[in-house]
Scaffold this active site. Structure first.
Site, PDB file in Angstrom:
ATOM      1  N   LYS A 179      14.656  24.137 -30.693  1.00 47.63           N
ATOM      2  CA  LYS A 179      15.165  24.726 -31.935  1.00 47.63           C
ATOM      3  C   LYS A 179      14.766  26.200 -31.999  1.00 47.63           C
ATOM      4  O   LYS A 179      13.590  26.531 -32.002  1.00 47.63           O
ATOM      5  CB  LYS A 179      14.573  24.013 -33.149  1.00 47.63           C
ATOM      6  CG  LYS A 179      15.239  24.459 -34.450  1.00 47.63           C
ATOM      7  CD  LYS A 179      14.471  24.060 -35.680  1.00 47.63           C
ATOM      8  CE  LYS A 179      13.700  25.185 -36.290  1.00 47.63           C
ATOM      9  NZ  LYS A 179      14.472  26.360 -36.678  1.00 47.63           N
ATOM     10  N   GLY A 232       4.938  30.410 -33.453  1.00 49.71           N
ATOM     11  CA  GLY A 232       5.297  30.768 -34.824  1.00 49.71           C
ATOM     12  C   GLY A 232       4.057  31.051 -35.630  1.00 49.71           C
ATOM     13  O   GLY A 232       2.986  31.364 -35.087  1.00 49.71           O
ATOM     14  N   THR A 236       2.562  27.139 -40.142  1.00 48.29           N
ATOM     15  CA  THR A 236       3.502  26.157 -39.574  1.00 48.29           C
ATOM     16  C   THR A 236       2.814  25.380 -38.449  1.00 48.29           C
ATOM     17  O   THR A 236       3.005  24.162 -38.320  1.00 48.29           O
ATOM     18  CB  THR A 236       4.761  26.861 -39.026  1.00 48.29           C
ATOM     19  OG1 THR A 236       5.202  27.822 -39.964  1.00 48.29           O
ATOM     20  CG2 THR A 236       5.872  25.876 -38.743  1.00 48.29           C
ATOM     21  N   GLU A 254       1.227  28.537 -30.135  1.00 47.53           N
ATOM     22  CA  GLU A 254       1.028  29.994 -30.018  1.00 47.53           C
ATOM     23  C   GLU A 254       1.280  30.563 -31.405  1.00 47.53           C
ATOM     24  O   GLU A 254       2.419  30.605 -31.867  1.00 47.53           O
ATOM     25  CB  GLU A 254       2.012  30.590 -29.005  1.00 47.53           C
ATOM     26  CG  GLU A 254       1.912  30.018 -27.598  1.00 47.53           C
ATOM     27  CD  GLU A 254       0.617  30.391 -26.899  1.00 47.53           C
ATOM     28  OE1 GLU A 254      -0.039  31.362 -27.331  1.00 47.53           O
ATOM     29  OE2 GLU A 254       0.243  29.708 -25.942  1.00 47.53           O
ATOM     30  N   CYS A 288       3.843  39.575 -32.124  1.00 44.03           N
ATOM     31  CA  CYS A 288       2.563  38.912 -32.375  1.00 44.03           C
ATOM     32  C   CYS A 288       1.407  39.679 -31.735  1.00 44.03           C
ATOM     33  O   CYS A 288       0.268  39.567 -32.165  1.00 44.03           O
ATOM     34  CB  CYS A 288       2.609  37.482 -31.850  1.00 44.03           C
ATOM     35  SG  CYS A 288       3.137  37.399 -30.131  1.00 44.03           S
ATOM     36  N   GLU A 390      -2.135  38.669 -41.572  1.00 47.35           N
ATOM     37  CA  GLU A 390      -1.049  39.144 -40.709  1.00 47.35           C
ATOM     38  C   GLU A 390       0.112  39.651 -41.574  1.00 47.35           C
ATOM     39  O   GLU A 390       0.653  38.911 -42.392  1.00 47.35           O
ATOM     40  CB  GLU A 390      -0.558  37.995 -39.825  1.00 47.35           C
ATOM     41  CG  GLU A 390       0.457  38.451 -38.790  1.00 47.35           C
ATOM     42  CD  GLU A 390       1.013  37.308 -37.943  1.00 47.35           C
ATOM     43  OE1 GLU A 390       1.292  36.237 -38.499  1.00 47.35           O
ATOM     44  OE2 GLU A 390       1.165  37.513 -36.726  1.00 47.35           O
TER      45      GLU A 390
HETATM   46  P1  NDP Z   1       7.457  30.261 -38.510  1.00 48.88           P
HETATM   47  O1  NDP Z   1       6.188  29.539 -38.293  1.00 48.88           O
HETATM   48  O2  NDP Z   1       7.949  30.401 -39.895  1.00 48.88           O
HETATM   49  O3  NDP Z   1       8.646  29.593 -37.701  1.00 48.88           O
HETATM   50  C1  NDP Z   1       8.610  29.388 -36.301  1.00 48.88           C
HETATM   51  C2  NDP Z   1       9.577  28.279 -35.941  1.00 48.88           C
HETATM   52  O4  NDP Z   1       9.135  27.056 -36.502  1.00 48.88           O
HETATM   53  C3  NDP Z   1      10.986  28.516 -36.496  1.00 48.88           C
HETATM   54  O5  NDP Z   1      11.917  28.013 -35.584  1.00 48.88           O
HETATM   55  C4  NDP Z   1      10.952  27.696 -37.760  1.00 48.88           C
HETATM   56  O6  NDP Z   1      12.222  27.372 -38.217  1.00 48.88           O
HETATM   57  C5  NDP Z   1      10.163  26.488 -37.304  1.00 48.88           C
HETATM   58  N1  NDP Z   1       9.536  25.717 -38.374  1.00 48.88           N
HETATM   59  C6  NDP Z   1       9.266  26.080 -39.647  1.00 48.88           C
HETATM   60  N2  NDP Z   1       8.676  25.062 -40.321  1.00 48.88           N
HETATM   61  C7  NDP Z   1       8.578  24.025 -39.441  1.00 48.88           C
HETATM   62  C8  NDP Z   1       8.049  22.696 -39.536  1.00 48.88           C
HETATM   63  N3  NDP Z   1       7.493  22.233 -40.653  1.00 48.88           N
HETATM   64  N4  NDP Z   1       8.089  21.910 -38.445  1.00 48.88           N
HETATM   65  C9  NDP Z   1       8.607  22.368 -37.277  1.00 48.88           C
HETATM   66  N5  NDP Z   1       9.142  23.610 -37.151  1.00 48.88           N
HETATM   67  C10 NDP Z   1       9.117  24.434 -38.207  1.00 48.88           C
HETATM   68  O7  NDP Z   1       7.276  31.680 -37.809  1.00 48.88           O
HETATM   69  P2  NDP Z   1       8.269  32.899 -37.839  1.00 48.88           P
HETATM   70  O8  NDP Z   1       9.587  32.480 -37.300  1.00 48.88           O
HETATM   71  O9  NDP Z   1       8.198  33.518 -39.182  1.00 48.88           O
HETATM   72  O10 NDP Z   1       7.617  33.863 -36.745  1.00 48.88           O
HETATM   73  C11 NDP Z   1       6.605  34.760 -37.016  1.00 48.88           C
HETATM   74  C12 NDP Z   1       5.250  34.202 -36.646  1.00 48.88           C
HETATM   75  O11 NDP Z   1       5.237  33.847 -35.277  1.00 48.88           O
HETATM   76  C13 NDP Z   1       4.149  35.214 -36.809  1.00 48.88           C
HETATM   77  O12 NDP Z   1       3.034  34.610 -37.420  1.00 48.88           O
HETATM   78  C14 NDP Z   1       3.810  35.614 -35.387  1.00 48.88           C
HETATM   79  O13 NDP Z   1       2.500  36.073 -35.193  1.00 48.88           O
HETATM   80  C15 NDP Z   1       4.046  34.344 -34.664  1.00 48.88           C
HETATM   81  N6  NDP Z   1       4.269  34.603 -33.249  1.00 48.88           N
HETATM   82  C16 NDP Z   1       3.298  34.236 -32.359  1.00 48.88           C
HETATM   83  C17 NDP Z   1       3.439  34.521 -31.010  1.00 48.88           C
HETATM   84  C18 NDP Z   1       2.402  34.102 -30.014  1.00 48.88           C
HETATM   85  O14 NDP Z   1       2.709  34.117 -28.818  1.00 48.88           O
HETATM   86  N7  NDP Z   1       1.206  33.710 -30.418  1.00 48.88           N
HETATM   87  C19 NDP Z   1       4.611  35.240 -30.505  1.00 48.88           C
HETATM   88  C20 NDP Z   1       5.582  35.567 -31.534  1.00 48.88           C
HETATM   89  C21 NDP Z   1       5.398  35.255 -32.849  1.00 48.88           C
HETATM   90  P3  NDP Z   1      12.927  28.295 -39.328  1.00 48.88           P
HETATM   91  O15 NDP Z   1      12.955  29.668 -38.835  1.00 48.88           O
HETATM   92  O16 NDP Z   1      14.258  27.694 -39.441  1.00 48.88           O
HETATM   93  O17 NDP Z   1      12.087  28.118 -40.551  1.00 48.88           O
END
Ligand code: NDP
Length: 486
Positions: A179, A232, A236, A254, A288, A390
């Site tokens: 997804k 993400g 989450t 991650e 990130c 963040e």
């Molecule tokens: P989110 O945690 O909001 O979302 C990440 C993904 O998880 C999206 O596809 C989202 O769907 C999905 N999601 C949301 N809720 C759920 C759930 N309850 N169960 C399963 N999946 C779910 O992150 P963002 O998209 O806002 O991304 C930004 C974040 O990602 C920042 O905190 C950043 O630091 C982190 N990040 C970390 C990296 C790393 O390598 N450590 C690299 C890049 C980013 P939907 O968008 O549809 O809500």
């Protein structure tokens, strides 16, 4: 979707074909640079996930036993097709995310192709261990694919991070239900077409679009999905762990970061300055690994401050589709509001905005887009919320320090531990600090220099597990020890 504004409807990729969502419902997809809806995303639910998992389970019987050469060949074809479609994919990434087209076409899409190429060529070399007990037995480790795995990725580097998970999972012989973020789904949709053209067998990769709490949660909670690779936010990640842990799934998380950029007075100043502008504001700071807390040793603090402000001021904000744009739109209205609320908070906490600080209304096509100025703030204590939470936008703080001990305390003070950057010519100090910094990645005199063979991931609330190189293959396989008495 009350008044239809586009004819572009994305579909799910399930069992090798493009399918509408079971609900028949769609979600508006916005172009952040114009603020306008330009396409619609399937509002999928657990029915679509169930169909995807079923297809993946069926496909696994064959894909898990496909020869390494064949798997590798198909994944290389996907890499080639990504490269051949680079202009279209880069434009799609920019349209979806608001990032400058130069970034999509030089970083996001080329790295997506590299992910497939790297893991396709790595998998034939992946070996398992043997342990000999003299005169008694020999043990060898079988590493078999897990089965069906779930890959969930964020919006900031959409295709790049999506493929970073999918490519090793497929190379290792798993079938995938994936997804992308519902905020940036377009390149994942295009990837599905590429996979069909590359000859990936039906069901091996399935892409289900929709909301995280609905589709993401259904993937994590499905009993046939044996492992979850998630990138993400930390919150989450915690929700996912709560659901997956009692089901004993393998988890790679991650998560967020609040990374220190530590600048010593003996650094190569011009190289540091140039890279620090990038590590602060590339992709509007929505990386990130961005160095959002900048600590500068006092003897060069004023010089750094003046030159950094001058360079930040010169960054060209504009229509992300234009080649000379350096700062594009942030990803959504809600995210722009979040970033601006943190700039307010910083001022309430006693911070002085040295440059930036405002939302911007551009002229022409982008007049309703979500743009936030690159912002530099000073005068904040390292413990305040602005320096602890963040923000994930074009906002950095600058803080002077005197000693190594002091800056280590600042650097290690947050709940996060993803990466750190160090600028110094003193190699002994670099080694010493690299050991002491609480994070998964340390860059010395560079930033975002990535070798895909290296372990990637964070400590503390930045995540659990490592991706990249052999780590990814270890995650996406199950080890079984076979002990033979000699
Ligand atoms: P989110 O945690 O909001 O979302 C990440 C993904 O998880 C999206 O596809 C989202 O769907 C999905 N999601 C949301 N809720 C759920 C759930 N309850 N169960 C399963 N999946 C779910 O992150 P963002 O998209 O806002 O991304 C930004 C974040 O990602 C920042 O905190 C950043 O630091 C982190 N990040 C970390 C990296 C790393 O390598 N450590 C690299 C890049 C980013 P939907 O968008 O549809 O809500």
């Amino acid at each position: 979707m009350a008044n239809k504004k586009s004819d572009k409807f994305f579909k799910n990729y399930i069992n090798g074909s493009m399918q509408p969502p079971a609900s028949g419902m769609y979600i508006d997809n916005y172009n952040p640079a114009t603020g306008a809806v330009f396409s619609y995303i399937p509002d999928s639910d657990e029915r679509d996930v169930a169909a995807a998992v079923e297809a993946a389970c069926r496909a696994f019987a064959q894909w898990g036993n496909t020869s390494l050469d064949e798997r590798s060949r198909i994944l290389l074809r996907i890499a080639d097709l990504i490269e051949q479609n680079l202009p279209q994919l880069a434009a799609a990434e920019t349209e979806d995310s608001g990032k400058p087209i130069t970034l999509s076409s030089t970083l996001d899409i080329p790295r997506a192709a590299s992910n497939f190429r790297f893991f396709a060529t790595a998998v034939p070399h992946f070996a398992s261990e043997a342990h000999y007990m003299p005169g008694t037995a020999i043990n060898y480790t079988l590493r078999r694919p897990i089965g069906v795995v779930g890959c969930i990725s964020p919006w900031n580097l959409p295709l790049y991070l999506f493929t970073w998970k999918i490519a090793p999972a497929l190379a290792a012989g798993n079938c995938v239900v994936a997804k992308p973020s519902e905020i940036t789904p377009q390149t994942a949709f295009l990837l599905a077409e590429i996979c069909i053209n590359a000859g990936l067998p039906p069901g091996v990769l399935n892409i289900v679009h929709g909301y995280g709490p609905k589709v993401g949660r259904a993937i994590v909670g499905h009993e046939q999905v044996k492992a979850i690779s998630f990138t993400g936010g930390t919150k989450t990640g915690r929700d996912i762990a709560k659901l997956a842990a009692p089901m004993f799934k393998k988890l790679s998380l991650e998560l967020g970061g609040k990374n220190p950029n530590i600048i010593f007075a003996d650094c190569n100043f011009s190289e540091m300055l140039q890279t620090t502008v990038r590590s602060s504001f590339s992709n509007q700071g929505q990386i990130c690994l961005a160095g959002s807390r900048i600590f500068v040793q006092r003897p060069i603090y004023e010089k750094f401050k003046n030159e950094f402000i001058a360079k930040t001021y010169l960054l060209k904000m504009g229509d992300p589709m234009q080649e000379d744009t350096q700062i594009g739109a942030v990803v959504s209205k809600q995210h722009a509001e979040k970033i601006l609320s943190y700039i307010d908070l910083a001022q309430q906490e006693g911070g002085r905005v040295l440059v930036g600080g405002n939302a911007v209304k551009l002229k022409g096509r982008c007049s309703n887009g979500w743009f936030v100025e690159p912002t530099v703030i000073e005068g904040l204590d390292f413990t305040c919320r602005t320096n602890q939470e963040e923000i994930f936008g074009p906002v950095v703080t600058i803080t002077p320090f005197d000693t190594e001990e002091e800056v280590l305390q600042y650097a290690n003070s947050t709940q996060y531990g993803l990466s750190a950057t160090l600028w110094t010519q003193n190699l002994t100090r670099a080694h010493r600090m690299a050991e002491e910094l609480e994070c998964g990645i340390v860059w010395v005199n560079c930033w975002l220099l990535r070798d895909l063979r290296t372990p990637f991931g964070g400590v503390k609330n930045s995540g659990v597990g490592r991706e990249g190189g052999w780590e990814a293959f270890r995650f996406f396989t199950e080890a079984k020890n076979v002990c033979i008495k000699t």
